[in-house]
Structure formats: structure tokens, C-alpha cells
Design an enzyme around this catalytic site. Structure first.
Site, PDB file in Angstrom:
ATOM      1  CE1 TYR A   1      -3.855  -2.277  -0.025  1.00 27.79           C
ATOM      2  CE2 TYR A   1      -2.960  -3.668   1.554  1.00 27.79           C
ATOM      3  CZ  TYR A   1      -3.444  -3.008   0.688  1.00 27.79           C
ATOM      4  OH  TYR A   1      -4.772  -4.195   1.030  1.00 27.79           O
TER       5      TYR A   1
ATOM      6  CG  HIS B   1      -9.397  -1.231  -5.635  1.00 27.11           C
ATOM      7  ND1 HIS B   1     -10.169  -0.928  -4.594  1.00 27.11           N
ATOM      8  CD2 HIS B   1     -10.395  -1.384  -6.086  1.00 27.11           C
ATOM      9  CE1 HIS B   1     -11.267  -1.162  -4.229  1.00 27.11           C
ATOM     10  NE2 HIS B   1     -12.181  -1.337  -5.558  1.00 27.11           N
TER      11      HIS B   1
HETATM   12  O1  CA2 Z   1      -5.599  -1.969  -2.695  1.00 31.90           O
HETATM   13  C1  CA2 Z   1      -6.633  -0.953  -2.386  1.00 31.90           C
HETATM   14  O2  CA2 Z   1      -6.715   0.378  -1.881  1.00 31.90           O
HETATM   15  C2  CA2 Z   1      -7.592  -1.518  -1.436  1.00 31.90           C
HETATM   16  O3  CA2 Z   1      -9.126  -1.600  -1.584  1.00 31.90           O
HETATM   17  C3  CA2 Z   1      -7.486  -1.761  -0.113  1.00 31.90           C
HETATM   18  C4  CA2 Z   1      -7.931  -3.111   0.801  1.00 31.90           C
HETATM   19  C5  CA2 Z   1      -8.176  -4.331   0.359  1.00 31.90           C
HETATM   20  O4  CA2 Z   1      -9.207  -5.101   0.944  1.00 31.90           O
HETATM   21  C6  CA2 Z   1      -8.635  -4.408  -0.649  1.00 31.90           C
HETATM   22  O5  CA2 Z   1      -8.924  -6.146  -1.746  1.00 31.90           O
HETATM   23  C7  CA2 Z   1      -7.825  -3.459  -2.022  1.00 31.90           C
HETATM   24  C8  CA2 Z   1      -7.477  -2.829   2.156  1.00 31.90           C
HETATM   25  C9  CA2 Z   1      -7.352  -1.802   3.032  1.00 31.90           C
HETATM   26  C10 CA2 Z   1      -6.809  -1.850   4.197  1.00 31.90           C
HETATM   27  O6  CA2 Z   1      -5.589  -0.955   4.188  1.00 31.90           O
HETATM   28  C11 CA2 Z   1      -4.621  -1.280   4.768  1.00 31.90           C
HETATM   29  C12 CA2 Z   1      -3.183  -0.545   4.310  1.00 31.90           C
HETATM   30  C13 CA2 Z   1      -2.492  -0.812   5.481  1.00 31.90           C
HETATM   31  C14 CA2 Z   1      -2.204  -1.890   6.549  1.00 31.90           C
HETATM   32  C15 CA2 Z   1      -3.081  -2.570   6.342  1.00 31.90           C
HETATM   33  C16 CA2 Z   1      -4.491  -2.723   6.085  1.00 31.90           C
END
Ligand code: CA2
Length: 141
Positions: A18, A95
């Protein structure tokens, strides 16, 4: 701008997936871009599905469209899809990661079929591209 569940963790964990920017950094960049584009931007984040639905319903009265990163609800929430369809405002799904290159359960989105467009895999630039796309469509340019 609607941020779904767990996005407050941005910049604190999984930087390889991320990136290193925080959600506040993302919002700052979105605000700067909105100012450049001459549009008003409102930002909302919740970890709770019902709060997201309530926000969509209420905000629809004052916004022309939404940029949405629904996080994990992307892959599970018929209710969020119904809310977005129900208010009849265009939205761009964004995303950070390339969800198509990740686990199979991330390949399906309840939102994509009813979105104006989808941007994924460009890191936090996906948000900026999504906002640009939404504003361009709304401006009919
Ligand atoms: O890639 C993306 O933006 C997602 O929407 C992020 C979601 C995931 O469930 C989707 O499949 C794709 C996860 C959001 C959680 O974000 C975090 C960020 C940093 C550390 C842990 C989780």
C-alpha cells in the site's frame, strides 16, 4: 471521497502493498488536486458498513459524485452497491493495489459493474486519477 474500512492503517503497515503515505497524506493530495481542478472535496472514512451507507444517502443531496475506495467491502457489500445505485450519483471506484493480481477473493467487486469507471494498481495515484476522471466526466470535457 469515501474511504472504507482499515484505510486509516495506510502508511503504518504493509508498505510493500500500500506504500508509505498515510491517509492524511492522501487527503492532502486530493485536496490540492481538487483546488487545482476548481471543485469542492469532502472526505469521509468509516470502518462500519452502516455508516458508509448513511453517508452515501446523506451526502448525495450535496455532491455531484463520489470517489470510493471501499476497502474490503468492495468484495462483500451488496448493501454499499445498492446505496450507491440508489442515490443515482456517478462514482469512480479506486484501489491502491492491483486487486486483479492478488488473491482470487479480491478479483470480484460488487461496485465495478455499477461504477462510472475503475482505477486500480497505481498506488495512491489511483485516487488522484479517479478524481480527475470523475471531474472530467462531470464537466463533460
Ligand atoms: O488496494 C486497495 O486499495 C484495497 O481497496 C485495499 C483494501 C483491500 O481489502 C482491497 O482488496 C484493496 C484493504 C484496506 C486496508 O488497508 C490497509 C492499509 C495498510 C495496512 C493494512 C491495511
Amino acid at each position: 471521497m469515501i474511504h472504507g474500512p482499515n484505510l486509516r492503517l495506510l502508511g503504518t503497515r504493509e508498505p510493500e502493498v500500500y506504500g508509505g503515505l498515510t491517509l492524511a497524506d492522501v487527503d492532502d493530495r486530493l485536496r490540492d488536486l481538487a483546488a487545482d481542478l476548481g471543485v469542492e472535496l469532502e472526505v469521509f472514512q468509516s470502518n462500519h458498513e452502516g455508516e458508509l451507507l448513511d453517508y452515501v444517502e446523506k451526502a448525495a443531496a450535496r455532491v455531484d459524485g463520489f470517489v470510493v475506495n471501499a476497502g474490503g467491502y468492495t468484495h462483500t457489500s451488496v448493501a454499499l452497491r445498492d446505496a450507491l445505485v440508489g442515490v443515482a450519483r456517478p462514482f469512480v471506484e479506486v484501489h491502491i493495489s492491483n486487486t486483479a493480481a492478488r488473491e482470487p477473493f479480491r478479483h470480484h467487486s460488487y461496485l465495478s459493474p455499477v461504477a462510472l469507471g475503475v482505477v486500480f494498481g497505481f498506488g495512491v495515484r489511483s485516487y488522484l486519477l479517479g478524481l480527475r476522471g470523475l471531474v472530467a466526466e462531470l464537466s463533460l470535457d
